[in-house]
Design a protein around this motif. Structure first.
Motif, PDB file in Angstrom:
ATOM      1  N   ARG A 161      20.088   4.841  12.358  1.00 24.99           N
ATOM      2  CA  ARG A 161      19.164   4.006  12.257  1.00 24.99           C
ATOM      3  C   ARG A 161      19.854   2.236  12.431  1.00 24.99           C
ATOM      4  N   GLN A 162      19.831   1.617  13.556  1.00 27.71           N
ATOM      5  CA  GLN A 162      19.904   0.215  13.079  1.00 27.71           C
ATOM      6  C   GLN A 162      18.149  -0.774  12.587  1.00 27.71           C
ATOM      7  N   THR A 163      18.289  -0.947  11.690  1.00 29.33           N
ATOM      8  CA  THR A 163      17.370  -0.860  10.468  1.00 29.33           C
ATOM      9  C   THR A 163      17.257  -2.360  10.118  1.00 29.33           C
TER      10      THR A 163
ATOM     11  N   ILE B 269      18.645  -7.438   7.919  1.00 26.42           N
ATOM     12  CA  ILE B 269      18.568  -7.243   9.248  1.00 26.42           C
ATOM     13  C   ILE B 269      20.148  -6.976  10.170  1.00 26.42           C
ATOM     14  N   ALA B 270      20.086  -5.132   9.792  1.00 26.67           N
ATOM     15  CA  ALA B 270      21.205  -5.131  11.036  1.00 26.67           C
ATOM     16  C   ALA B 270      22.599  -4.376   9.620  1.00 26.67           C
TER      17      ALA B 270
ATOM     18  N   ARG C 183      15.649  -8.524  16.672  1.00 25.94           N
ATOM     19  CA  ARG C 183      15.840  -7.578  18.419  1.00 25.94           C
ATOM     20  C   ARG C 183      17.105  -7.603  18.914  1.00 25.94           C
ATOM     21  N   ASP C 184      17.143  -9.304  18.351  1.00 22.56           N
ATOM     22  CA  ASP C 184      18.163 -10.179  19.689  1.00 22.56           C
ATOM     23  C   ASP C 184      19.927  -9.598  18.771  1.00 22.56           C
ATOM     24  N   ARG C 185      19.323  -9.367  17.521  1.00 23.87           N
ATOM     25  CA  ARG C 185      20.585  -8.546  16.601  1.00 23.87           C
ATOM     26  C   ARG C 185      20.941  -6.611  16.814  1.00 23.87           C
TER      27      ARG C 185
ATOM     28  N   LEU D  40       8.757  -3.563   7.472  1.00 26.61           N
ATOM     29  CA  LEU D  40       6.904  -4.247   6.639  1.00 26.61           C
ATOM     30  C   LEU D  40       6.696  -4.246   5.502  1.00 26.61           C
ATOM     31  N   GLU D  41       6.807  -5.173   5.027  1.00 27.38           N
ATOM     32  CA  GLU D  41       6.169  -5.054   3.178  1.00 27.38           C
ATOM     33  C   GLU D  41       4.585  -5.317   4.013  1.00 27.38           C
TER      34      GLU D  41
END
Length: 530
Positions: free
Chosen positions: A149-151, A161-162, A188-190, A197-198
């Motif tokens: 997954r891209q997380t 991010i990613a 989203r853009d990456r 999210l904590e």
């Protein structure tokens, strides 16, 4: 075309929004002035305002954004959002002025709208709890990333991010809604497909997560913390339960709707009714409880813990690179999220084992000294007790602990922390830990009072040293071979807050520096002794 690609294409076609368009999502907004004013940015910090921006006046603990309207206008803001009834004198002269009942609640809706609902482009996982949020979030992120997954991750220690770590200057685990939506937009853009999210109780109660719909909610525990803000245990639990409401909101709109709960924790059980018609996965360390996810054959090994993971889809062995039974519990919580996303037990186990460590969580400091030093973020009574309980069996000498208690935060826990130190450790040093505008000596005295109530004796069972560096020096000078010293409360943090000043602080680096000044030196591969 996948969901993220569709959303990116839609965003590319969107221009900056007018006040009328932007505030269509805020039902209680009263707009004065030009409703066609175009907004190119949104800020709640007047120092960051850019020409063409909307300034949102938030009321904070130390400052009121309404006092900075003139500064924001001077910097080029074309519209201001204020709270109804505030009527500040410096609100005159704005092209557009918008009034609402609660600017923080309105900001959350505006942020979602301005960044074009970024959470809709990805699977959303929220993690809450008094203790264990950070480790559980990192375990979830690691196991998903390991399985392709891209997380993205927004939490206490870092923003990822990613696969890339982003700057995270704020001390807020759950940032303001504007920051969250901005980060989700970047994810989203990456190409991120899953965001973790904590979710703190403050973040949930202060609308920072409003507008976020979650697929999965994870609750580690709900114990004694933040009663200064919430006022009661019941209110604290109710704030945590908002995450479950957000999962249910998402479920009603087609999201997965899965909630993962710790069956051994009374607080988690108390908010379970908020799960409503969502699917609930229960986990526990106790196999006899009959939970969906549990562990057996839990065995510590150097640097970690081995256990057998049991899930509704089958079993797998896990060699977790994190010590302690409580980290096994965190791993079970993460496994619940993995199972909810359709991963097999083997995929979950491999993913859990891919995480080597979490900064400031049971972090070993080794400069060749004949005693052990552990840096850990534990700052609640339960967390401190858990860390000490886990380290007791491996300690051949004395178990010692150093910690403080945050200023302008839960005052009731201070005496409880002092009692825990006497009951679970052989010696303690009470020191400063972000006193803010409180008297640090008074905070330490409150901790010491709890220690004395538990029959602890000053200068024998504990000492009080306000200067944290000096406190570390003193406790390390007491250490003998076989002892274990826990430096608790600061963990990964890089500053100490006195008043409004953030003084640079790195607990692990300070401990290592003190050890070197005592003559210890870590021998690295390739070092030679003559």
């Amino acid at each position: 075309m996948n969901r993220a690609e569709r959303w990116r294409r839609n965003i590319d076609s969107m221009a900056n929004q007018t006040i009328d368009e932007l505030f269509a999502c805020v039902s209680d907004a009263t707009i004065s002035g030009d409703r066609q004013t175009v907004v190119s940015s949104i800020e709640y910090d007047s120092r960051r305002v850019e020409p063409g921006g909307l300034f949102v006046a938030l009321r904070g603990g130390y400052a009121d954004g309404h006092a900075f309207l003139a500064q924001a206008r001077k910097r080029g803001a074309v519209a201001a959002l204020i709270e109804r009834g505030s009527a500040p004198a410096n609100a005159a002269g704005w092209p557009t002025l918008i009034e609402v009942n609660d600017t923080r609640a309105a900001l959350a809706l505006l942020a979602v709208e301005f960044y074009h609902h970024p959470g809709n482009a990805m699977t959303m996982i929220g993690v809450t709890g008094t203790d264990g949020k950070t480790t559980t979030s990192h375990l979830i992120e690691a196991l998903l990333r390991h399985n392709g997954r891209q997380t993205g991750l927004i939490g206490t220690v870092e923003v990822r991010i990613a696969g890339e770590v982003e700057a995270h200057e704020t001390r807020q685990t759950t940032p303001e809604s504007l920051v969250i939506q901005r980060l989700l937009g970047t994810m989203r853009d990456r190409g991120v497909d899953t965001a973790i999210l904590e979710a703190t109780s403050h973040g949930l109660a202060l609308h920072r997560l409003d507008g976020c719909e979650f697929d999965i909610g994870v609750v580690t525990n709900i114990t004694h913390e933040h009663l200064d803000f919430h006022g009661s245990v019941e209110a604290y639990r109710a704030a945590k339960a908002i995450l479950l409401n957000r999962v249910c909101d998402g479920h009603a709109r087609g999201r997965r709707g899965v909630i993962v709960l710790n069956a051994e924790d009374p607080g988690a059980r108390a908010i379970a009714p908020a799960a409503a018609d969502c699917s609930t996965l229960w986990y526990s360390l106790d196999a006899s409880m009959g939970t969906d996810i549990y562990a057996t054959h839990i065995e510590p090994y150097p640097g970690g813990t081995r256990f057998e993971l049991h899930t509704p889809a089958g079993d797998a062995m896990v060699n977790l690179s994190l010590p302690g039974r409580y980290n096994v519990a965190n791993a079970l919580a993460a496994a619940g999220a993995g199972h909810a996303l359709g991963l097999t037990p083997i995929e979950i186990a491999d993913g859990l084992m891919s995480l080597a460590s979490v900064a400031g969580r049971m972090q070993l400091i080794d400069e060749g000294q004949p005693f052990s030093i552990v840096v850990d973020y534990a700052h609640t009574p339960d967390a401190i007790r858990s860390v000490l309980r886990e380290l007791r069996p491996s300690t051949t000498g004395r178990l010692m602990v150093l910690f403080g208690s945050a200023g302008e935060r839960d005052t009731e826990k201070r005496a409880i922390q002092g009692r825990v130190a006497i009951e679970a450790a052989d010696y303690a040093v009470f020191t400063s830990e972000d006193p803010r505008y409180e008297d640090p000596e008074a905070i330490i005295a409150a901790i010491a009072a709890g220690a004395e109530e538990a029959s602890g004796h000053p200068s024998v069972d504990f000492d009080c040293i306000e200067d944290r560096r000096q406190a570390i020096v003193e406790i390390l000078l007491r250490a003998r071979p076989g002892d274990t010293i826990v430096l608790a409360g600061k963990g990964h943090e890089k500053s100490m807050i006195y008043g409004s000043e953030k003084r640079p602080w790195d607990e692990a680096a300070v401990a290592a520096s003190v050890l070197r000044s005592m003559g210890y030196h870590r021998v690295s591969e390739g070092d030679e002794s003559t």
